[in-house]
Enzyme design. Structure first.
Site: not given
Length: 758
Positions: A72, A332
């Site tokens: 590129e 609990s």
């Protein structure tokens, strides 16, 4: 000189123009969740409904960079965003051919176009060139390369080389082969024409470029031969969709963040999910339809496994609900925290005897899970047996407000947000909490009292000193109690097992049996389990011991195969002492049975045992005397258990034998004002509605151990007598009435009630 001046002026003008007309187009990345090894677990579409995984600079391999620049922009590192020679060539070519066939685009210019797409015109090209200059002004070359690779189009809604490498090859971009890289460099030029669905076009184009790369020495001959023989992928991979509950939680709580590098261990995660699915299939026969779980690595407080339900895709059983973050009644599970705080407050030690007797707070009467009472139990027994009444009494003694302040410190928001409306029932689950919040308590116990935040992903919290929630000594005592196997919440399938996993654990069952909990820990892991119905449905058979604990033990057995031989060692400030078995206090000469207890010097209670009192009795022990009626001869002293009226009533009611002082001297005329009977029923100033004729009201009271009989009066008229600890009933008349109870020593108590008929 003039050229330098001109360059400086141009640069200054560019900086000013960039400031006035900035080009700052944000990148829109997909939220991605990674495991501890950097592999993608889960990904979502970005805000533009596209897949775009952000590639970091270290994920761009040198070969990928070489391929990109060769194809590129070979002068990328030498131009300022625009290649003047390429522009002139393109302008000449386009003029000769009479149409735009070449754009002379550098990588920077291509990035500008990708960030702000526009039609291919000369005006837009000039704008693109200006934006390229701006990008070069504000970004390094490496950053421009990275942004470019993250914006490359790969057809459909896939953007970026990292996204394509995962969807088409299932690999990280730095692990791609030469052939794979060549394919990914070609597709963005023509995503509709060159793609993996058209191998007849893509394959020859790829091999052509591989030959060029080989010719210019970017790949060697041997690699080239392998590359051209490498097939193209046949299918696109599915989106990464592991840990969906956890991924959703991360995104909802960090909406601006797109990368989450978590500590999830995929082996442990898959083990946890498999165990949940297997166990839930079994539990659905009993009505429990879902489960949630999480695992924390105690060495660094990192979350390594997270399952919000047994199956996210199970719509029938609300699989998308996240049970880890759902606010539920904790049952609990808060008790170990309270008992640890009680130890640090000096209120209790493991062998200290505490009361397990009926309690009433207005209309609320807390009861134990098995709806029975033990009378007097050790602290260790009360916690290990998860008795409710001693926990409520301890919370009252410790202070509800102080306890809620500690909860605020733990950031248990379900409780903190409702603290103004909470009472003592909070310790029994009369509140809301998340599994992720409760895990903080148990991971703190695992870390010997030090409180660290749970680490969900890297960089979430700065490295700071931990807070101290409990002393190491209190944490050790609680751990020692929770490690005991002689407990009702030990899963029945493990009671005959020889090799139980070495863990401390606590179960919980919410009121109405809607939630079952089991949370445990050892030095290596903290594991939390919730089982129930996301719709809040009551399940008659549900309990933490039978539904959640088997899963907890299975998880520990599966993920902690290399178990540590050593366990927690007592901290340096823990000391040991002999205490009276009857009270848990320091023994005196009259204490007959002693047991070993742990304590913290300068913190734990140092009172001597007061379980027994010395009473004057006749030689044959048939009569007792007080100081006012003591004869000059014919008596001796003897130690008797000094039970209070409430305990005596409990033992009498339950037929528990105990040594009781003989009847007081009937000739004694002294009436003591203390220890008068305590009327339990009826209650003072209450209005009683009698629905039918013949309805009776119970009369009961607590008396001291020296009382044998009590007498009941209504409006000063004797209506009957009973033995101490026994109840009687009477048929009341309507109106206000005075109820009086007198013991056989002449001590009295009175109260007023009102009786009405329907």
């Amino acid at each position: 000189m003039y050229s330098g001046l001109i360059f400086g002026m141009v640069s200054s003008l560019m900086i000013v123009a960039d400031a006035v007309f900035p080009f700052r187009v944000p990148m829109h990345y997909s939220p991605v969740v990674y495991d501890q090894k950097g592999d993608i677990l889960h990904a979502s579409l970005n805000t533009h409904d596209r897949w775009c995984f952000e590639a970091r600079t270290d994920e761009i391999s040198p070969l990928l960079k070489d391929f990109l620049l060769f194809k590129e922009d070979r002068l990328f590192y030498y131009h300022p965003g625009i290649d003047p020679l390429a522009v002139l060539r393109a302008l000449w070519k386009n003029t000769v051919e009479g149409e735009i066939t070449s754009g002379a685009s550098t990588i920077t210019m291509q990035l500008a176009r990708l960030l702000q797409p526009a039609d291919r015109t000369y005006a837009n090209k000039l704008k693109e060139m200006w934006h390229a200059l701006q990008l070069e002004l504000n970004c390094s070359k490496e950053e421009i390369l990275r942004l470019y690779l993250n914006k490359l189009p790969y057809g459909g809604n896939i953007e970026g080389v990292k996204t394509a490498s995962y969807f088409y090859f299932g690999l990280k971009p730095q692990n791609l082969s030469a052939a794979q890289l060549a394919s990914l460099m070609l597709i963005p030029n023509d995503p509709s024409g060159l793609n993996f669905q058209k191998p007849e076009y893509l394959l020859p184009a790829r091999n052509k470029w591989l030959a060029k790369l080989n010719e210019h020495g970017l790949i060697h001959d041997e690699s080239f031969q392998d590359a051209i023989l490498e097939p193209l992928p046949q299918n696109r991979s599915q989106r990464p969709f592991e840990i969906p509950h956890f991924a959703r939680y991360l995104k909802q709580n960090n909406p601006q963040k797109t990368e989450f590098h978590t500590f999830i261990d995929q082996n442990i995660q898959k083990t946890l999910e498999a165990l949940l699915q297997q166990e839930v299939k079994r539990l659905r026969m009993f009505g429990a339809i879902n489960a949630a779980a999480m695992v924390i690595d105690n060495s660094n407080q990192q979350l390594i496994a997270y399952a919000g339900s047994a199956d996210f895709s199970d719509d029938v059983h609300q699989g998308e609900v996240d049970g880890v973050q759902a606010v539920r009644s904790p049952g609990s599970t808060l008790k170990p925290l309270l008992y640890g705080l009680g130890i640090d407050e000096g209120l209790i030690t493991p062998m200290r005897k505490i009361r397990d007797l009926p309690l009433r707070y207005g209309s609320w009467e807390p009861v134990n899970y098995m709806r029975n009472y033990r009378g007097r139990v050790t602290t260790a027994e009360a916690l290990a047996q998860s008795l409710n009444v001693p926990a409520v009494k301890l919370l009252e003694e410790y202070g509800l407000e102080k306890f809620l302040n500690v909860v605020d410190q733990l950031e248990i928001n379900g409780i903190s947000d409702a603290r103004n409306s909470l009472g003592l029932s909070v310790i029994l689950g009369g509140c809301g909490a998340r599994l992720s919040e409760l895990m903080k308590i148990y991971s703190c116990l695992a870390k010997e009292g030090l409180m660290y935040p749970i680490q969900y992903f890297q960089g979430q919290y700065p490295e700071t000193e931990p807070d101290t929630l409990l002393s190491p000594e209190a944490a050790y005592m609680i751990t020692d109690i929770l490690t005991q196997h002689d407990r009702p919440d030990l899963p029945s399938v493990y009671r005959s097992a020889e090799n139980l996993p070495p863990i401390a654990w606590k179960t919980g069952t919410s009121f109405g049996r809607k939630d079952a909990w089991s949370i445990g820990y050892n030095k290596k892991y903290t594991v939390g389990i919730w089982v129930g119905d996301f719709r809040g449905k009551s399940i008659p058979a549900l309990s933490g011991a039978d539904f959640a604990s088997p899963l907890l033990f299975s998880v520990f057995t599966s993920i902690d195969r290399n178990r540590e031989e050593n366990w927690y060692l007592p901290p340096g400030r823990i000391h040991y002492r002999m205490v009276c078995q009857e009270s848990g206090l320091l023994p005196t000469d009259h204490c007959e049975n002693l047991v070993m207890d742990m304590y913290i010097p300068a913190v734990s209670d140092m009172h001597e045992c007061d379980f027994k009192k010395l009473i004057f009795v006749s030689e044959d022990e048939s009569m007792s005397y007080c100081s006012h009626c003591l004869p000059s001869t014919g008596y001796r002293q003897k130690w008797y258990p000094d039970y209070d009226a409430e305990m005596l009533r409990f033992m009498d009611h339950n037929g528990i034998a105990y040594e009781r002082p003989p009847q007081h001297n009937p000739l004694c005329r002294h009436i003591a004002s203390e220890n008068a009977p305590e009327i339990l029923s009826p209650q003072a100033n209450m209005r009683y509605i009698i629905p039918a004729k013949g309805q009776k009201i119970a009369l009961s009271c607590n008396v001291s151990s020296d009382v044998h009989k009590v007498y009941w009066f209504v409006d000063d008229v004797l209506i009957g007598e009973t033995e101490a600890g026994k109840r009687m009933f009477y048929s009341p008349k309507t109106g206000k009435q005075k109820i009086t109870c007198t013991d056989d020593l002449g001590r009295s108590s009175s109260l007023m009630i009102e009786v009405r008929g329907l």
